[in-house]
Design a protein around this motif. Structure first.
Motif, PDB file in Angstrom:
ATOM      1  N   LYS A   8       0.814  -1.214   0.000  1.00 24.21           N
ATOM      2  CA  LYS A   8       0.000   0.000   0.000  1.00 24.21           C
ATOM      3  C   LYS A   8       0.847   1.264   0.000  1.00 24.21           C
ATOM      4  O   LYS A   8       0.320   2.367  -0.158  1.00 24.21           O
ATOM      5  CB  LYS A   8      -0.931   0.013   1.223  1.00 24.21           C
ATOM      6  N   THR A   9       2.151   1.099   0.203  1.00 29.97           N
ATOM      7  CA  THR A   9       3.064   2.245   0.210  1.00 29.97           C
ATOM      8  C   THR A   9       4.269   1.921  -0.677  1.00 29.97           C
ATOM      9  O   THR A   9       4.537   0.754  -1.003  1.00 29.97           O
ATOM     10  CB  THR A   9       3.567   2.556   1.631  1.00 29.97           C
ATOM     11  N   PHE A  10       5.020   2.968  -1.021  1.00 27.33           N
ATOM     12  CA  PHE A  10       6.239   2.770  -1.792  1.00 27.33           C
ATOM     13  C   PHE A  10       7.242   1.922  -1.006  1.00 27.33           C
ATOM     14  O   PHE A  10       7.925   1.070  -1.576  1.00 27.33           O
ATOM     15  CB  PHE A  10       6.868   4.121  -2.151  1.00 27.33           C
ATOM     16  N   ASN A  11       7.332   2.155   0.307  1.00 25.63           N
ATOM     17  CA  ASN A  11       8.254   1.382   1.141  1.00 25.63           C
ATOM     18  C   ASN A  11       7.923  -0.107   1.105  1.00 25.63           C
ATOM     19  O   ASN A  11       8.815  -0.947   0.993  1.00 25.63           O
ATOM     20  CB  ASN A  11       8.201   1.869   2.592  1.00 25.63           C
ATOM     21  N   GLU A  12       6.642  -0.421   1.203  1.00 25.33           N
ATOM     22  CA  GLU A  12       6.232  -1.821   1.196  1.00 25.33           C
ATOM     23  C   GLU A  12       6.561  -2.492  -0.130  1.00 25.33           C
ATOM     24  O   GLU A  12       7.041  -3.634  -0.163  1.00 25.33           O
ATOM     25  CB  GLU A  12       4.729  -1.932   1.491  1.00 25.33           C
ATOM     26  N   ASN A  13       6.312  -1.798  -1.230  1.00 25.22           N
ATOM     27  CA  ASN A  13       6.620  -2.371  -2.546  1.00 25.22           C
ATOM     28  C   ASN A  13       8.117  -2.574  -2.745  1.00 25.22           C
ATOM     29  O   ASN A  13       8.556  -3.580  -3.306  1.00 25.22           O
ATOM     30  CB  ASN A  13       6.068  -1.484  -3.661  1.00 25.22           C
TER      31      ASN A  13
ATOM     32  N   GLU B  53       3.639  16.701   8.394  1.00 26.19           N
ATOM     33  CA  GLU B  53       4.221  16.505   9.725  1.00 26.19           C
ATOM     34  C   GLU B  53       4.534  15.034   9.974  1.00 26.19           C
ATOM     35  O   GLU B  53       5.562  14.681  10.562  1.00 26.19           O
ATOM     36  CB  GLU B  53       3.267  17.031  10.803  1.00 26.19           C
ATOM     37  N   GLU B  54       3.653  14.139   9.502  1.00 21.84           N
ATOM     38  CA  GLU B  54       3.905  12.706   9.638  1.00 21.84           C
ATOM     39  C   GLU B  54       5.130  12.290   8.829  1.00 21.84           C
ATOM     40  O   GLU B  54       5.915  11.440   9.267  1.00 21.84           O
ATOM     41  CB  GLU B  54       2.675  11.908   9.193  1.00 21.84           C
ATOM     42  N   LEU B  55       5.275  12.873   7.639  1.00 23.01           N
ATOM     43  CA  LEU B  55       6.470  12.588   6.839  1.00 23.01           C
ATOM     44  C   LEU B  55       7.730  13.050   7.559  1.00 23.01           C
ATOM     45  O   LEU B  55       8.761  12.379   7.550  1.00 23.01           O
ATOM     46  CB  LEU B  55       6.387  13.261   5.474  1.00 23.01           C
ATOM     47  N   PHE B  56       7.654  14.234   8.200  1.00 26.48           N
ATOM     48  CA  PHE B  56       8.808  14.756   8.939  1.00 26.48           C
ATOM     49  C   PHE B  56       9.229  13.778  10.044  1.00 26.48           C
ATOM     50  O   PHE B  56      10.409  13.514  10.242  1.00 26.48           O
ATOM     51  CB  PHE B  56       8.497  16.112   9.587  1.00 26.48           C
ATOM     52  N   LYS B  57       8.242  13.235  10.752  1.00 18.72           N
ATOM     53  CA  LYS B  57       8.526  12.335  11.865  1.00 18.72           C
ATOM     54  C   LYS B  57       9.227  11.072  11.381  1.00 18.72           C
ATOM     55  O   LYS B  57      10.089  10.517  12.062  1.00 18.72           O
ATOM     56  CB  LYS B  57       7.222  11.964  12.590  1.00 18.72           C
ATOM     57  N   GLU B  58       8.837  10.603  10.209  1.00 21.55           N
ATOM     58  CA  GLU B  58       9.381   9.355   9.673  1.00 21.55           C
ATOM     59  C   GLU B  58      10.734   9.546   8.995  1.00 21.55           C
ATOM     60  O   GLU B  58      11.460   8.569   8.774  1.00 21.55           O
ATOM     61  CB  GLU B  58       8.389   8.749   8.666  1.00 21.55           C
ATOM     62  N   ASN B  59      11.069  10.788   8.638  1.00 18.95           N
ATOM     63  CA  ASN B  59      12.292  11.054   7.873  1.00 18.95           C
ATOM     64  C   ASN B  59      13.012  12.273   8.435  1.00 18.95           C
ATOM     65  O   ASN B  59      13.185  13.284   7.761  1.00 18.95           O
ATOM     66  CB  ASN B  59      11.952  11.306   6.395  1.00 18.95           C
ATOM     67  N   LYS B  60      13.452  12.188   9.680  1.00 22.36           N
ATOM     68  CA  LYS B  60      13.972  13.359  10.380  1.00 22.36           C
ATOM     69  C   LYS B  60      15.230  13.945   9.746  1.00 22.36           C
ATOM     70  O   LYS B  60      15.495  15.135   9.869  1.00 22.36           O
ATOM     71  CB  LYS B  60      14.242  12.988  11.840  1.00 22.36           C
ATOM     72  N   ASP B  61      16.019  13.117   9.072  1.00 15.46           N
ATOM     73  CA  ASP B  61      17.281  13.602   8.516  1.00 15.46           C
ATOM     74  C   ASP B  61      17.179  13.934   7.032  1.00 15.46           C
ATOM     75  O   ASP B  61      18.196  14.191   6.380  1.00 15.46           O
ATOM     76  CB  ASP B  61      18.379  12.549   8.712  1.00 15.46           C
ATOM     77  N   ASN B  62      15.970  13.958   6.498  1.00 11.14           N
ATOM     78  CA  ASN B  62      15.793  14.188   5.071  1.00 11.14           C
ATOM     79  C   ASN B  62      15.889  15.681   4.756  1.00 11.14           C
ATOM     80  O   ASN B  62      15.152  16.503   5.309  1.00 11.14           O
ATOM     81  CB  ASN B  62      14.426  13.631   4.653  1.00 11.14           C
TER      82      ASN B  62
ATOM     83  N   GLU C 201      24.047  -9.430   6.014  1.00 13.39           N
ATOM     84  CA  GLU C 201      24.414  -8.751   7.264  1.00 13.39           C
ATOM     85  C   GLU C 201      23.444  -7.652   7.691  1.00 13.39           C
ATOM     86  O   GLU C 201      23.303  -7.366   8.870  1.00 13.39           O
ATOM     87  CB  GLU C 201      25.814  -8.107   7.129  1.00 13.39           C
ATOM     88  N   LYS C 202      22.777  -7.004   6.741  1.00 15.72           N
ATOM     89  CA  LYS C 202      22.107  -5.748   7.082  1.00 15.72           C
ATOM     90  C   LYS C 202      20.912  -5.479   6.182  1.00 15.72           C
ATOM     91  O   LYS C 202      20.856  -5.930   5.038  1.00 15.72           O
ATOM     92  CB  LYS C 202      23.113  -4.595   6.957  1.00 15.72           C
ATOM     93  N   GLU C 203      19.964  -4.709   6.712  1.00 15.97           N
ATOM     94  CA  GLU C 203      18.850  -4.175   5.922  1.00 15.97           C
ATOM     95  C   GLU C 203      18.841  -2.659   6.099  1.00 15.97           C
ATOM     96  O   GLU C 203      19.049  -2.164   7.205  1.00 15.97           O
ATOM     97  CB  GLU C 203      17.514  -4.791   6.356  1.00 15.97           C
ATOM     98  N   ILE C 204      18.612  -1.941   5.007  1.00 19.47           N
ATOM     99  CA  ILE C 204      18.645  -0.472   5.025  1.00 19.47           C
ATOM    100  C   ILE C 204      17.418   0.060   4.284  1.00 19.47           C
ATOM    101  O   ILE C 204      17.044  -0.456   3.232  1.00 19.47           O
ATOM    102  CB  ILE C 204      19.921   0.065   4.331  1.00 19.47           C
ATOM    103  N   GLU C 205      16.804   1.098   4.842  1.00 22.59           N
ATOM    104  CA  GLU C 205      15.709   1.807   4.176  1.00 22.59           C
ATOM    105  C   GLU C 205      16.120   3.250   3.925  1.00 22.59           C
ATOM    106  O   GLU C 205      16.840   3.842   4.729  1.00 22.59           O
ATOM    107  CB  GLU C 205      14.439   1.785   5.029  1.00 22.59           C
TER     108      GLU C 205
END
Length: 305
Positions: free
Chosen positions: A53-58, A191-200, A238-242
C-alpha cells in the motif's frame, strides 16, 4: 561488491551507477567500485507482484523476493507521485460520495469539454480504477503506488491529462468549501512525513518554509501541491537499510521535452521549471531518486565500510 537492483530497466541502472560515481570521485574508494546490475543481467524476467500500500512496502517486497532467489545483496525501489487534494477529497467526502458524485460529475465535465480521445472506453477505465483502488485495495493516497497504472491508462500524455484535469475539477468544484480543512490536512500529512524522515534534507527545507510561514507564498497554487517519492529497501546477509527521497512541487500544464512520466506536469517552484524542462544533470541535483540514493549510500558507508 555487486548489488542487484530489482528492476529490468537498464536506463535506471545506468542512472544509478552514474550517481554512485558522482558521489565519490576517488577511484581508490571501495564504494566507488560498487556495481549495480539489473534483473536482465541475471536472465530474470518474472513480474514481481507489487501488492504493498506504500512505496516502502513495494520496495521491500521486490527486494526480499529477489534476495531469496539469488542470495546476493539486493535493492528494491519504488517511486511515484502523490497529489494531496485528490487524496484529501476522497478522505473528506468518503469513497461512495467521491465515486458516485464527484467522479461521475468529473466524467461529464471532461466529456463536455472533449478533453479525451475515445471518451467511452477511457471513462470506463477511470471508474474501474477508482473502484479497484478505493474498495478492492483500500488505497486512497493517489496516484501513489498506482502512479504507473493510474486510471489503468498506459499512454503517458492521456494519464497526465486525466490527473491534471481531475485535480483542476476538484479545485473548482469543492475547494472553496474544504480549503481550511485541507490546509490543516496538508500540514498534518507533511508533519507525519517529517517524523518518519527526520534527517531528510528536502523535508527539513519544507518544514522550515512552514515554520517561517513562507509555504503558501511559494506554493501559491497549493491545491495542486504534489510530491514525488522514491523508496529504497536494501537487504544483504548482514544488514537491511531503508531510505526515502522526495521532491515537492505542484501540478501545472505540460512543459518541457525531457524526462518521462509525470515530469512535464510537475512544476518545481524553487527552480521555476517543470522536471521535463531540466537537463539530466540539473534533475539529478534535485530529484527524489538522487536524494534516496544519497541517504542509502551514506547508510551503506556507515554500516559496511
Amino acid at each position: 561488491m555487486e548489488i542487484i537492483f530489482a528492476t529490468q530497466n537498464k536506463h535506471k541502472i545506468d542512472e544509478v551507477n552514474n550517481k554512485l560515481k558522482s558521489f565519490f570521485n576517488n577511484k581508490n574508494d571501495i564504494i566507488y567500485n560498487l556495481k549495480f546490475i539489473n534483473l536482465s543481467d541475471l536472465s530474470f524476467y518474472e513480474d514481481i507482484e507489487e501488492s504493498g500500500k506504500t512505496f516502502n512496502e513495494n520496495a521491500k517486497i521486490k527486494c526480499e523476493y529477489i534476495f531469496e532467489k539469488f542470495k546476493k545483496p539486493v535493492i528494491g525501489e519504488d517511486s511515484g507521485l502523490t497529489n494531496l487534494l485528490l487524496t484529501f477529497s476522497i478522505k473528506n467526502f468518503g469513497k461512495d460520495y467521491f465515486i458516485n458524485n464527484l467522479l461521475k460529475n468529473f466524467l461529464k465535465y471532461i466529456e463536455t469539454k472533449n478533453i479525451l480521445n475515445n471518451f467511452g472506453l477511457i471513462s470506463n477505465k477511470i471508474m474501474d480504477f477508482f473502484n479497484f483502488a478505493l474498495y478492492e485495495k483500500d488505497i486512497s493516497i493517489l496516484p501513489g503506488v498506482f502512479s504507473k497504472r493510474f486510471c489503468f491508462i498506459d499512454e503517458t500524455e492521456e494519464r497526465n491529462k486525466i490527473l491534471l484535469n481531475l485535480v483542476y475539477y476538484l479545485k473548482n468544484a469543492v475547494f472553496d468549501e474544504i480549503k481550511f480543512d485541507y490546509k490543516n490536512f496538508l500540514f498534518n500529512f507533511l508533519e507525519e512525513l517529517f517524523k518518519e524522515n527526520k534527517d531528510n534534507k528536502s523535508l527539513n527545507k519544507l518544514k522550515n518554509l512552514i515554520l517561517e510561514e513562507k509555504f503558501c507564498k511559494l506554493y501559491n497554487d497549493y491545491y495542486f501541491f504534489s510530491y514525488f517519492t522514491t523508496s529504497i529497501y536494501f537487504k544483504s546477509e548482514e544488514k537491511e537499510i531503508e531510505a526515502n527521497g522526495y521532491i515537492f512541487g505542484y501540478l501545472t500544464d505540460p512543459k518541457g521535452n525531457y524526462g518521462f512520466g509525470y515530469d512535464p506536469i510537475f512544476y518545481v517552484p524553487e527552480l521555476q521549471k517543470t522536471l521535463a524542462e531540466l537537463q539530466i544533470s540539473e534533475k539529478n541535483l534535485v530529484s527524489h531518486r538522487q536524494e534516496a540514493f544519497e541517504i542509502f549510500i551514506n547508510k551503506l558507508l556507515n554500516n559496511f565500510f
